[in-house]
Design a protein around this motif. Structure first.
Motif, PDB file in Angstrom:
ATOM      1  N   GLY A  79       0.804  -1.209   0.000  1.00 47.14           N
ATOM      2  CA  GLY A  79       0.000   0.000   0.000  1.00 47.14           C
ATOM      3  C   GLY A  79       0.835   1.255   0.000  1.00 47.14           C
ATOM      4  N   GLY A  80       0.179   2.389   0.005  1.00 43.65           N
ATOM      5  CA  GLY A  80       0.885   3.660  -0.091  1.00 43.65           C
ATOM      6  C   GLY A  80       1.414   3.849  -1.496  1.00 43.65           C
ATOM      7  N   PHE A  81       2.593   4.462  -1.598  1.00 42.66           N
ATOM      8  CA  PHE A  81       3.232   4.665  -2.891  1.00 42.66           C
ATOM      9  C   PHE A  81       4.732   4.701  -2.681  1.00 42.66           C
ATOM     10  N   ALA A  82       5.493   4.607  -3.765  1.00 43.73           N
ATOM     11  CA  ALA A  82       6.941   4.472  -3.616  1.00 43.73           C
ATOM     12  C   ALA A  82       7.705   5.164  -4.731  1.00 43.73           C
ATOM     13  N   LEU A  83       8.921   5.551  -4.381  1.00 43.11           N
ATOM     14  CA  LEU A  83       9.927   6.041  -5.316  1.00 43.11           C
ATOM     15  C   LEU A  83      10.981   4.945  -5.391  1.00 43.11           C
ATOM     16  N   TYR A  84      11.120   4.344  -6.580  1.00 43.02           N
ATOM     17  CA  TYR A  84      12.031   3.219  -6.777  1.00 43.02           C
ATOM     18  C   TYR A  84      13.294   3.658  -7.503  1.00 43.02           C
ATOM     19  N   ALA A  85      14.418   3.098  -7.097  1.00 43.08           N
ATOM     20  CA  ALA A  85      15.692   3.259  -7.803  1.00 43.08           C
ATOM     21  C   ALA A  85      16.189   1.866  -8.170  1.00 43.08           C
ATOM     22  N   HIS A  86      17.091   1.788  -9.119  1.00 45.94           N
ATOM     23  CA  HIS A  86      17.646   0.499  -9.536  1.00 45.94           C
ATOM     24  C   HIS A  86      18.317  -0.151  -8.331  1.00 45.94           C
ATOM     25  N   CYS A  87      17.954  -1.384  -8.058  1.00 38.60           N
ATOM     26  CA  CYS A  87      18.421  -2.054  -6.830  1.00 38.60           C
ATOM     27  C   CYS A  87      19.904  -2.408  -6.859  1.00 38.60           C
ATOM     28  N   GLN A  88      20.543  -2.369  -8.012  1.00 36.35           N
ATOM     29  CA  GLN A  88      21.970  -2.682  -8.074  1.00 36.35           C
ATOM     30  C   GLN A  88      22.840  -1.427  -8.011  1.00 36.35           C
ATOM     31  N   THR A  89      22.215  -0.313  -7.642  1.00 40.30           N
ATOM     32  CA  THR A  89      22.972   0.919  -7.409  1.00 40.30           C
ATOM     33  C   THR A  89      23.026   1.172  -5.907  1.00 40.30           C
ATOM     34  N   SER A  90      23.763   2.191  -5.524  1.00 40.06           N
ATOM     35  CA  SER A  90      23.850   2.573  -4.105  1.00 40.06           C
ATOM     36  C   SER A  90      22.905   3.734  -3.778  1.00 40.06           C
ATOM     37  N   ILE A  91      22.006   4.087  -4.692  1.00 38.65           N
ATOM     38  CA  ILE A  91      21.174   5.285  -4.537  1.00 38.65           C
ATOM     39  C   ILE A  91      20.350   5.252  -3.251  1.00 38.65           C
ATOM     40  N   ILE A  92      19.611   4.192  -3.028  1.00 35.24           N
ATOM     41  CA  ILE A  92      18.757   4.114  -1.838  1.00 35.24           C
ATOM     42  C   ILE A  92      19.602   3.970  -0.581  1.00 35.24           C
ATOM     43  N   ARG A  93      20.616   3.140  -0.632  1.00 36.08           N
ATOM     44  CA  ARG A  93      21.495   2.960   0.532  1.00 36.08           C
ATOM     45  C   ARG A  93      22.163   4.281   0.925  1.00 36.08           C
ATOM     46  N   ASP A  94      22.688   5.010  -0.051  1.00 37.18           N
ATOM     47  CA  ASP A  94      23.333   6.294   0.238  1.00 37.18           C
ATOM     48  C   ASP A  94      22.338   7.272   0.861  1.00 37.18           C
ATOM     49  N   PHE A  95      21.111   7.281   0.337  1.00 31.57           N
ATOM     50  CA  PHE A  95      20.069   8.158   0.864  1.00 31.57           C
ATOM     51  C   PHE A  95      19.743   7.784   2.306  1.00 31.57           C
ATOM     52  N   ALA A  96      19.556   6.507   2.570  1.00 30.22           N
ATOM     53  CA  ALA A  96      19.216   6.044   3.926  1.00 30.22           C
ATOM     54  C   ALA A  96      20.333   6.367   4.915  1.00 30.22           C
ATOM     55  N   GLU A  97      21.585   6.270   4.470  1.00 33.56           N
ATOM     56  CA  GLU A  97      22.725   6.593   5.345  1.00 33.56           C
ATOM     57  C   GLU A  97      22.803   8.094   5.609  1.00 33.56           C
ATOM     58  N   ALA A  98      22.446   8.903   4.626  1.00 36.62           N
ATOM     59  CA  ALA A  98      22.502  10.357   4.787  1.00 36.62           C
ATOM     60  C   ALA A  98      21.388  10.868   5.702  1.00 36.62           C
ATOM     61  N   PHE A  99      20.261  10.165   5.720  1.00 36.92           N
ATOM     62  CA  PHE A  99      19.087  10.578   6.502  1.00 36.92           C
ATOM     63  C   PHE A  99      18.562   9.390   7.302  1.00 36.92           C
ATOM     64  N   PRO A 100      19.354   8.891   8.257  1.00 40.02           N
ATOM     65  CA  PRO A 100      18.963   7.670   8.973  1.00 40.02           C
ATOM     66  C   PRO A 100      17.648   7.826   9.740  1.00 40.02           C
ATOM     67  N   GLY A 101      16.800   6.799   9.587  1.00 44.63           N
ATOM     68  CA  GLY A 101      15.558   6.737  10.341  1.00 44.63           C
ATOM     69  C   GLY A 101      14.481   7.727   9.945  1.00 44.63           C
ATOM     70  N   GLN A 102      14.674   8.469   8.868  1.00 45.11           N
ATOM     71  CA  GLN A 102      13.696   9.493   8.505  1.00 45.11           C
ATOM     72  C   GLN A 102      12.657   9.021   7.496  1.00 45.11           C
ATOM     73  N   ASP A 103      12.906   7.869   6.861  1.00 42.38           N
ATOM     74  CA  ASP A 103      11.981   7.350   5.855  1.00 42.38           C
ATOM     75  C   ASP A 103      11.845   5.851   6.012  1.00 42.38           C
ATOM     76  N   GLN A 104      10.768   5.312   5.458  1.00 42.96           N
ATOM     77  CA  GLN A 104      10.613   3.871   5.390  1.00 42.96           C
ATOM     78  C   GLN A 104      11.304   3.418   4.108  1.00 42.96           C
ATOM     79  N   ILE A 105      12.331   2.602   4.284  1.00 46.22           N
ATOM     80  CA  ILE A 105      13.165   2.161   3.170  1.00 46.22           C
ATOM     81  C   ILE A 105      12.907   0.683   2.918  1.00 46.22           C
ATOM     82  N   GLU A 106      12.797   0.313   1.657  1.00 36.67           N
ATOM     83  CA  GLU A 106      12.663  -1.094   1.286  1.00 36.67           C
ATOM     84  C   GLU A 106      13.954  -1.543   0.614  1.00 36.67           C
TER      85      GLU A 106
END
Length: 139
Positions: A79-106
């Motif tokens: 449910g809800g909605f999502a912004l997806y990035a290619h899973c073989q990149t570091s895009i989501i991981r880098d974002f989660a590390e820059a803003f820890p605990g601020q978003d729900q990350i899959e």
């Protein structure tokens, strides 16, 4: 800000995909679309961004410059909605590390939202800029 008239749809199939989303998800996805297209316009090295469908979801690519990694918008099974990035990149991981605990990350693939009000243009813009410039030399 009118997210539809600021960035009219060039592809009727993409417009139809947005219309098919449930209204609450559509509102958030339209906000993310607006943010992607606005940020892309601020990045001359990226060139034009193509909006198309990939796997039936709105997708944003940089086909001429090949500067970026594809971003997709969609509705996850949870449910809800999502912004997806290619899973073989570091895009989501880098974002989660820059803003820890601020978003729900899959994993390495998505930022999940329940409401449009959860979108923070400054913070989520960092992720979008990173994706649109992913293949450019940094510095």
């Amino acid at each position: 800000m009118d997210v539809v008239t600021d960035h009219p749809f060039a592809d009727p199939a993409v417009a139809a995909a947005f219309q098919a989303f449930e209204p609450d998800a559509r509102a958030g996805l339209m906000e993310l679309r607006h943010l992607i297209l606005t940020i892309a316009a601020e990045l001359p090295r990226v060139g034009s961004v193509e909006e198309c469908l990939k796997w039936g979801q709105p997708a944003y690519l940089t086909p001429k410059s090949k500067a970026g990694s594809t971003l997709r918008l969609g509705v996850p099974k949870t449910g809800g909605f999502a912004l997806y990035a290619h899973c073989q990149t570091s895009i989501i991981r880098d974002f989660a590390e820059a803003f820890p605990g601020q978003d729900q990350i899959e994993g390495n693939r998505a930022v999940l939202f329940q409401r449009a009000e959860q979108i923070t243009p400054a913070r989520h813009g960092v992720l979008i800029r990173h994706a649109l410039t992913y293949h450019l030399p940094q510095g």
